[in-house]
Design an enzyme around this catalytic site. Structure first.
Site, mmCIF file in Angstrom:
data_model
loop_
_atom_site.group_PDB
_atom_site.id
_atom_site.type_symbol
_atom_site.label_atom_id
_atom_site.label_comp_id
_atom_site.label_asym_id
_atom_site.label_seq_id
_atom_site.Cartn_x
_atom_site.Cartn_y
_atom_site.Cartn_z
ATOM 1 N N TYR A 88 0.838 -1.206 0.000
ATOM 2 C CA TYR A 88 0.000 0.000 0.000
ATOM 3 C C TYR A 88 0.868 1.249 0.000
ATOM 4 O O TYR A 88 2.067 1.199 0.294
ATOM 5 C CB TYR A 88 -0.959 0.014 1.194
ATOM 6 C CG TYR A 88 -0.320 0.367 2.516
ATOM 7 C CD1 TYR A 88 -0.341 1.670 2.995
ATOM 8 C CD2 TYR A 88 0.303 -0.604 3.295
ATOM 9 C CE1 TYR A 88 0.234 2.001 4.211
ATOM 10 C CE2 TYR A 88 0.880 -0.288 4.509
ATOM 11 C CZ TYR A 88 0.846 1.016 4.963
ATOM 12 O OH TYR A 88 1.426 1.336 6.167
ATOM 13 N N CYS A 89 0.233 2.374 -0.336
ATOM 14 C CA CYS A 89 0.891 3.684 -0.282
ATOM 15 C C CYS A 89 -0.106 4.687 0.291
ATOM 16 O O CYS A 89 -0.879 4.340 1.181
ATOM 17 C CB CYS A 89 1.409 4.094 -1.661
ATOM 18 S SG CYS A 89 0.126 4.256 -2.919
ATOM 19 N N ARG A 90 -0.127 5.912 -0.237
ATOM 20 C CA ARG A 90 -1.089 6.898 0.250
ATOM 21 C C ARG A 90 -2.419 6.769 -0.469
ATOM 22 O O ARG A 90 -3.461 6.679 0.152
ATOM 23 C CB ARG A 90 -0.550 8.320 0.092
ATOM 24 C CG ARG A 90 -1.507 9.391 0.643
ATOM 25 C CD ARG A 90 -0.998 10.803 0.422
ATOM 26 N NE ARG A 90 -0.727 11.096 -0.971
ATOM 27 C CZ ARG A 90 -1.659 11.430 -1.889
ATOM 28 N NH1 ARG A 90 -2.915 11.514 -1.554
ATOM 29 N NH2 ARG A 90 -1.305 11.678 -3.128
#
Length: 125
Positions: A88-90
């Site tokens: 995941y990221c932002r």
């Protein structure tokens, strides 16, 4: 026929709706990711930058910024190529890039689930 229909629907859901696997990874929902976190041994990979990670991340997540992914850095965080890795990221853009990069490096169980900005579960700082 009534017994075959549920099996067929389950198969279609598992194969057809499991996300994009043509890039070497699968896209899953955040609910699916959370269920995997709760029931399996997984590596939760945060591919944002250090300051973003420090401001809040999913419990147990390890940091590997997308721009630093190469054979050496990936091996430090994910020693086994067949480990289940949840990325995941932002917002979901960098996690797709990172998932493709990991797949190109030979990792086989990569699951991308978007961004922490819409993560409805617990986070920690």
């Amino acid at each position: 026929m009534k017994q075959i229909l549920p099996i067929l629907l389950s198969f279609l859901l598992l194969t057809g709706c499991s996300g994009n696997s043509t890039d070497g990874y699968q896209q899953i929902t955040q609910e699916e990711a959370k269920e995997m976190m709760d029931t399996q041994e997984v590596i939760i990979l945060d591919v944002r930058e250090q300051d973003e990670y420090d401001s809040g991340h999913i419990p147990g997540a390890v940091l590997l910024p997308v721009g630093s992914i190469d054979e050496d850095t990936a091996t430090e965080v994910i020693p086994e190529k067949d480990s289940t890795v949840l990325v995941y990221c932002r917002s979901g853009n960098r996690s797709k890039t990172a998932s493709s990069a990991l797949a190109e490096l030979g990792y086989t169980n990569i699951y991308e689930f978007g961004g922490i900005s819409t993560w409805p579960y617990e986070t920690e700082s």
